[in-house]
Design an enzyme around this catalytic site. Structure first.
Site, mmCIF file in Angstrom:
data_model
loop_
_atom_site.group_PDB
_atom_site.id
_atom_site.type_symbol
_atom_site.label_atom_id
_atom_site.label_comp_id
_atom_site.label_asym_id
_atom_site.label_seq_id
_atom_site.Cartn_x
_atom_site.Cartn_y
_atom_site.Cartn_z
ATOM 1 N N SER A 208 0.950 -1.232 -0.099
ATOM 2 C CA SER A 208 -0.020 -0.060 -0.073
ATOM 3 C C SER A 208 1.018 1.304 0.076
ATOM 4 O O SER A 208 1.923 1.390 0.385
ATOM 5 C CB SER A 208 -0.947 0.103 1.315
ATOM 6 N N ASP A 231 -10.005 -1.362 10.409
ATOM 7 C CA ASP A 231 -10.926 -1.537 9.409
ATOM 8 C C ASP A 231 -12.486 -2.148 10.116
ATOM 9 O O ASP A 231 -13.640 -1.558 9.689
ATOM 10 C CB ASP A 231 -10.660 -2.639 8.473
ATOM 11 N N GLU A 274 -29.788 9.467 -10.523
ATOM 12 C CA GLU A 274 -29.428 9.376 -9.427
ATOM 13 C C GLU A 274 -28.128 10.386 -8.994
ATOM 14 O O GLU A 274 -27.341 10.789 -9.705
ATOM 15 C CB GLU A 274 -29.247 8.043 -8.570
#
Length: 388
Positions: A208, A231, A274
């Site tokens: 990451s 998380d 939307e």
């Protein structure tokens, strides 16, 4: 007796999950902004589970679709909850994906070309899946939204008219169209799962990114339990907010026009998609020419593929680039303006504001972002010319 730890390391399937979720080396300084990746996975699971249960009671027929939605809402056990969770889950899905993309742009995650490009493909497929799902209730906005958006295919040179008839399955949006959209809406999430796995595998090849934008090989920690618990906390907070909307404000993010059954003879006063499509819709409407509008709409998504190619800075991300940060927040403001314009009628001054905001959207990605990175390097003293 085989120890659990060795099974975790040696079993092919378990070791794959172990390398993904337990022993994965992760930078020690990533923030809660990195939680949106796991939240997107949670959103995908929620949408697939609720969608499967809704599909058991939905009828993909123009004479029964709207009634079947009412039947799910009123008569099916927990049908209201499942539909509300699926309906609002789609909006929350896009909130997370826009936060995820925004974080990637800010911290320069797009320099990992494979990861970024697969992510953009996932995003585009998500938009297609959401659009087809919006048609399924067969309300007024569903029908006319499908009619307007699919009619844009007629702008394709030479084969446009034939392409529209092929997509419709006839000479207008009809039962055949609804059945095709229903089938693809059910199929695409499984493709998204496969692409998400590719996205994760590509991400874990190099590891990451981190807020500092520098290599962190010397300062990494295992994913579990540090980031697994982080998380989990994010998923709990996300679920609480989603449930508040699902139970207390189930239709706050929808269009009231969709409570009316589709009627081909009555056109709504203001047709709009939307909220998560409004920025692209505003770009589409900003071009008076139909072909030009379709091209601009496609370019507004495909331009994300150019970010890795137009990165000229020697520094990844904008943490140490004040000029780049200012330009980044102008992009966020521009995105919000486009979303607002997409929900406004096509009249002055909204037309002019939409055209200016659309132009700035493309200028940022093609000119300002690369230029901001280059000038930021100069301001930080990373690009100095030798002087005699």
């Amino acid at each position: 007796m085989v120890e659990p730890r060795s099974i975790r390391k040696t079993n092919p399937l378990i070791s794959f999950m172990n390398n993904m979720l337990i022993d994965l080396p992760s930078p020690s300084n990533i923030s809660y902004l990195w939680n949106f990746g796991s939240l997107l996975g949670g959103c995908l699971v929620i949408q697939m589970v609720t969608g499967i249960f809704l599909a058991m009671h939905y009828c993909a027929d123009v004479n029964l679709a709207f009634s079947s939605i009412m039947h799910i809402t009123w008569d099916v056990e927990y049908g209201f909850f499942l539909r509300s969770l699926h309906l609002n889950g789609a909006s929350f899905f896009f909130v997370c994906v826009y936060m995820h993309i925004g974080r990637g742009i800010y911290y320069g995650s797009y320099v990992k070309g494979m990861v970024w490009n697969v992510g953009v493909v996932i995003y585009i497929l998500m938009m297609g899946t959401a659009f087809m799902g919006y048609v399924l209730p067969w309300g007024q906005m569903s029908f006319w939204g499908a009619t307007v958006i699919t009619s844009l295919l007629s702008a394709v040179v030479y084969i446009g008219e034939e392409l529209v008839v092929w997509v419709w399955g006839g000479f207008s949006v009809s039962d055949a169209t609804l059945k095709v959209f229903y089938s693809l809406h059910y199929l695409f999430p499984f493709i998204l799962v496969g692409l998400s796995l590719i996205h994760l595998v590509a991400l874990h090849e190099d590891g990451s990114n981190n807020p500092a934008g520098v290599p962190s090989d010397s300062d990494k920690v295992p994913f579990y339990h540090y980031y697994a618990l982080k998380d989990l906390y994010g998923l709990v907070v996300f679920s609480l907010i989603l449930f508040v909307f699902a139970f207390l404000f189930p239709y706050a993010l929808g269009d009231p026009e969709n409570f009316r059954e589709a009627n081909p003879l009555v056109t709504p006063v203001h047709i709009q998609p939307e909220w998560y499509f409004l920025f692209a819709y505003a770009i589409l409407r900003s071009i008076p020419n139909k072909l030009g509008g379709v091209a601009a709409l496609a370019a507004s998504l495909l331009i994300l593929f150019l970010l890795p190619l137009l990165h000229f800075s020697w520094v990844r991300g904008l943490s140490f680039n004040p000029l780049g940060r200012v330009l980044y927040w102008t992009l966020i403001s521009d995105f919000i303006i486009l979303t607002w314009i997409g929900g406004q009628p096509v009249e002055d001054p909204y037309i002019l504001i939409g055209q200016l905001a659309s132009a700035y959207y493309f200028i940022y990605f093609i000119v300002l972002n690369p230029m901001g990175g280059y000038l930021g390097d100069i301001l930080m003293g990373l690009r100095r010319t030798n002087r005699r």
